[in-house]
Scaffold this active site. Structure first.
Site, mmCIF file in Angstrom:
data_model
loop_
_atom_site.group_PDB
_atom_site.id
_atom_site.type_symbol
_atom_site.label_atom_id
_atom_site.label_comp_id
_atom_site.label_asym_id
_atom_site.label_seq_id
_atom_site.Cartn_x
_atom_site.Cartn_y
_atom_site.Cartn_z
ATOM 1 N N LYS A 104 0.858 -1.184 0.000
ATOM 2 C CA LYS A 104 0.000 0.000 0.000
ATOM 3 C C LYS A 104 0.886 1.224 0.000
ATOM 4 O O LYS A 104 2.016 1.184 0.503
ATOM 5 C CB LYS A 104 -0.891 0.017 1.237
ATOM 6 C CG LYS A 104 -2.113 0.891 1.095
ATOM 7 C CD LYS A 104 -3.203 0.181 0.316
ATOM 8 C CE LYS A 104 -4.425 1.051 0.132
ATOM 9 N NZ LYS A 104 -5.536 0.274 -0.420
HETATM 10 P P1 NAD Z 1 -12.974 8.308 -2.411
HETATM 11 O O1 NAD Z 1 -11.963 9.307 -2.003
HETATM 12 O O2 NAD Z 1 -13.378 8.207 -3.829
HETATM 13 O O3 NAD Z 1 -14.332 8.497 -1.568
HETATM 14 C C1 NAD Z 1 -14.403 8.547 -0.189
HETATM 15 C C2 NAD Z 1 -15.712 9.282 0.154
HETATM 16 O O4 NAD Z 1 -15.937 9.196 1.553
HETATM 17 C C3 NAD Z 1 -15.641 10.767 -0.203
HETATM 18 O O5 NAD Z 1 -16.852 11.154 -0.838
HETATM 19 C C4 NAD Z 1 -15.460 11.452 1.146
HETATM 20 O O6 NAD Z 1 -16.027 12.755 1.187
HETATM 21 C C5 NAD Z 1 -16.193 10.499 2.082
HETATM 22 N N1 NAD Z 1 -15.696 10.516 3.447
HETATM 23 C C6 NAD Z 1 -14.401 10.497 3.877
HETATM 24 N N2 NAD Z 1 -14.348 10.483 5.217
HETATM 25 C C7 NAD Z 1 -15.619 10.470 5.642
HETATM 26 C C8 NAD Z 1 -16.229 10.420 6.926
HETATM 27 N N3 NAD Z 1 -15.488 10.401 8.042
HETATM 28 N N4 NAD Z 1 -17.589 10.402 6.992
HETATM 29 C C9 NAD Z 1 -18.336 10.424 5.883
HETATM 30 N N5 NAD Z 1 -17.817 10.455 4.634
HETATM 31 C C10 NAD Z 1 -16.489 10.483 4.527
HETATM 32 O O7 NAD Z 1 -12.405 6.930 -1.856
HETATM 33 P P2 NAD Z 1 -12.770 5.456 -2.359
HETATM 34 O O8 NAD Z 1 -11.805 5.077 -3.399
HETATM 35 O O9 NAD Z 1 -14.232 5.351 -2.618
HETATM 36 O O10 NAD Z 1 -12.374 4.624 -1.052
HETATM 37 C C11 NAD Z 1 -13.252 4.511 0.063
HETATM 38 C C12 NAD Z 1 -12.804 3.341 0.924
HETATM 39 O O11 NAD Z 1 -12.802 2.149 0.129
HETATM 40 C C13 NAD Z 1 -11.392 3.455 1.500
HETATM 41 O O12 NAD Z 1 -11.369 2.794 2.747
HETATM 42 C C14 NAD Z 1 -10.551 2.672 0.503
HETATM 43 O O13 NAD Z 1 -9.344 2.187 1.065
HETATM 44 C C15 NAD Z 1 -11.506 1.547 0.185
HETATM 45 N N6 NAD Z 1 -11.238 0.859 -1.090
HETATM 46 C C16 NAD Z 1 -11.184 1.549 -2.263
HETATM 47 C C17 NAD Z 1 -10.949 0.863 -3.448
HETATM 48 C C18 NAD Z 1 -10.964 1.541 -4.790
HETATM 49 O O14 NAD Z 1 -10.904 0.830 -5.817
HETATM 50 N N7 NAD Z 1 -11.070 2.854 -4.880
HETATM 51 C C19 NAD Z 1 -10.722 -0.522 -3.419
HETATM 52 C C20 NAD Z 1 -10.785 -1.200 -2.201
HETATM 53 C C21 NAD Z 1 -11.048 -0.489 -1.040
#
Ligand code: NAD
Length: 466
Positions: A104
């Site tokens: 990561k």
């Molecule tokens: P992103 O940045 O696209 O979206 C995150 C969203 O959550 C944003 O809209 C943000 O405003 C909101 N947010 C952040 N903190 C918050 C809080 N405390 N309360 C409410 N809303 C909040 O990120 P993403 O890529 O969608 O990733 C989200 C999660 O999924 C992370 O934990 C990431 O590690 C995990 N993840 C992502 C992927 C991927 O392909 N993008 C894959 C596996 C896991």
């Protein structure tokens, strides 16, 4: 919860699985530790002065290479958070039978505070720092998007890597999650949310597991709370509402929540976010935030960030089923509280594995230098056409047009990606459910999933004599 407890949470579920597997302590210790973490501080001249940034790339396990894991841009990341996420990647890849080790990366930055051209300079410089140490490399270490990053940053990283290695034929395979026009694959952007949809569909095919939640046996009509309408949360909410007839009754974002008992129109809310920068002002907006996690609903999908359900609110959660779309949204203590209360949790390294699964397909596409389906699509078309006309000739009836179109839509890249993703997600859920139900000592799906993953990593180490 402090960041270091995120790593402790991951290690606690590892320890529980390790005890149940009965593997030797020395082997378990080797699997558990993070192999290396590189911290780099670099400067970029921006806005008239040198700005210093801190970046991380952590490699948890190299039992398979390349190691794989996203790069996150967030203001408060630290070493423990990146190491916890790297460890989760090892177990995720092992559970999904993807031949990658776990890694990561992160950059301590608030992307909102920089212009696009500034972010590009910072990303390119970070890529140079990683490339110097082969921490970005198609055969050794392959990043992808995560929180705060998207296909845009991946395109910059790939382009910078290609500039540094102009004769490397496989240079584009150095990162995944790229735009289609830069070696990406159809369906990668939506993949993690799509995977959450597939895992829920599969859960509802396991009647015995559904019984444990007390929910009725159909996904259709279920009321959902989604926290975080970013990449993962948006796509999961969109597909579940539009294709499975779920009602998204609550969306929680940073500045508040949107509530609508009749079901929020996710496309409209997402466009509102894109246009205004947030959810405030949308019909049903309320200023209260995290407490909405405990609202009444059938399914809770935390899709924002880690440690949002901890010992303080775990006792209040009402949804009988939680799908961890984010990484680490439930702390270890909260996990025990939820388990004791009979709440079923589909763990992160299974539920959100859609992204790395399709990243794996993208990496293979880059190495083979050919789009999936390109060779066989027309050939299959002619075969199907011949079969259809044979059936029409034999029966004297026209072939039903709906089936006709479905058969001939054939092996497009998106169809193949979705097929591979669905198969992988369904297979993973079936295996963890079978383990959970077969052994009364396995208390929950997380332990079952961890046991399968750790056992696979252990076999891999043992087979090479470690
Ligand atoms: P992103 O940045 O696209 O979206 C995150 C969203 O959550 C944003 O809209 C943000 O405003 C909101 N947010 C952040 N903190 C918050 C809080 N405390 N309360 C409410 N809303 C909040 O990120 P993403 O890529 O969608 O990733 C989200 C999660 O999924 C992370 O934990 C990431 O590690 C995990 N993840 C992502 C992927 C991927 O392909 N993008 C894959 C596996 C896991």
């Amino acid at each position: 919860m402090s960041k270091s407890s995120f790593l402790k949470s991951v290690e606690s579920s590892f320890n529980r699985a390790g005890e149940l597997l009965g593997l030797s302590d020395d082997l378990l210790e080797k699997i558990k530790v993070v192999n290396s973490t590189y911290i780099v501080r670099f400067g970029v001249r921006l806005q008239g002065k040198i700005q210093t940034f801190t970046g991380y790339r952590s490699v948890h396990s190299e039992h398979f290479e390349p190691v794989k894991g996203g790069i996150r841009y967030a203001p408060c990341v630290d070493q423990d958070e990146v190491e916890a996420l790297a460890a989760l990647m090892t177990y995720k890849c092992a559970l999904m039978e993807i031949p990658f080790g776990g890694a990561k990366g992160a950059l301590a930055i608030d992307p909102q505070q920089w212009q696009v051209d500034e972010l590009e300079q910072i990303t390119r410089r970070f890529t140079q720092e990683l490339a110097k140490r082969d921490l970005i490399n198609p055969s050794q270490n392959v990043p992808a998007p995560d929180m705060g990053t998207s296909e845009t940053e991946m395109a910059w990283m790939a382009d910078e890597y290609k500039r540094l290695h102009p004769t490397d034929l496989n240079a584009w395979a150095c990162v995944t999650g790229k735009p289609i026009g830069k070696g990406g694959i159809a369906g990668r952007t939506e993949a993690t949310g799509r995977g959450v949809q597939y895992i829920l569909q599969e859960f509802f095919r396991h009647k015995h597991d559904v019984e444990k939640t007390g929910l009725s046996q159909n996904l259709d009509g279920k009321r959902l709370i989604v926290q975080g309408l970013g990449n993962v949360g948006y796509h999961a909410a969109l597909f579940l509402s539009e294709e499975d007839n779920c009602k998204i009754t609550h969306v929680i974002e940073r500045e508040g929540a949107v509530i609508d008992a009749s079901g929020i129109e996710i496309r409209k809310l997402h466009s509102h976010m894109t246009n205004t920068g947030g959810i405030s002002g949308f019909p049903g907006f309320v200023e209260s935030g995290p407490e909405i996690l405990a609202a009444e609903a059938d399914i809770l999908i935390p899709a924002a960030t880690e440690s949002v359900i901890d010992s303080r609110n775990a006792g209040d959660i009402q949804a009988p089923l939680i799908v961890e779309a984010a990484n680490g949204p439930i702390t270890h203590t909260a996990d025990s509280i939820l388990r004791d209360r009979g709440i079923v949790v589909i763990p992160d390294f299974c539920a959100n594995a859609g992204g790395v699964t399709v990243s794996y397909f993208e990496w293979i596409k880059n190495l083979t230098h050919i789009r999936f389906g390109r060779l066989q699509r027309r050939q299959l078309d002619s075969q199907f056409k011949a079969i259809i006309s044979g059936i029409e000739l034999a029966t004297g009836q026209p072939f039903p047009s709906k089936n006709h179109d479905e058969i001939l839509s054939g092996a497009t890249e998106i169809n193949l990606v979705r097929s591979g993703l669905e198969d992988t997600m369904r297979g993973a859920y079936t295996s963890i459910s079978a383990a959970w139900n077969a052994n009364s000592n396995i208390p929950d799906l997380r332990t079952a999933a961890m046991m399968i993953a750790v056992d696979r990593v252990a076999q891999s180490y043992v087979s090479i004599g470690i």
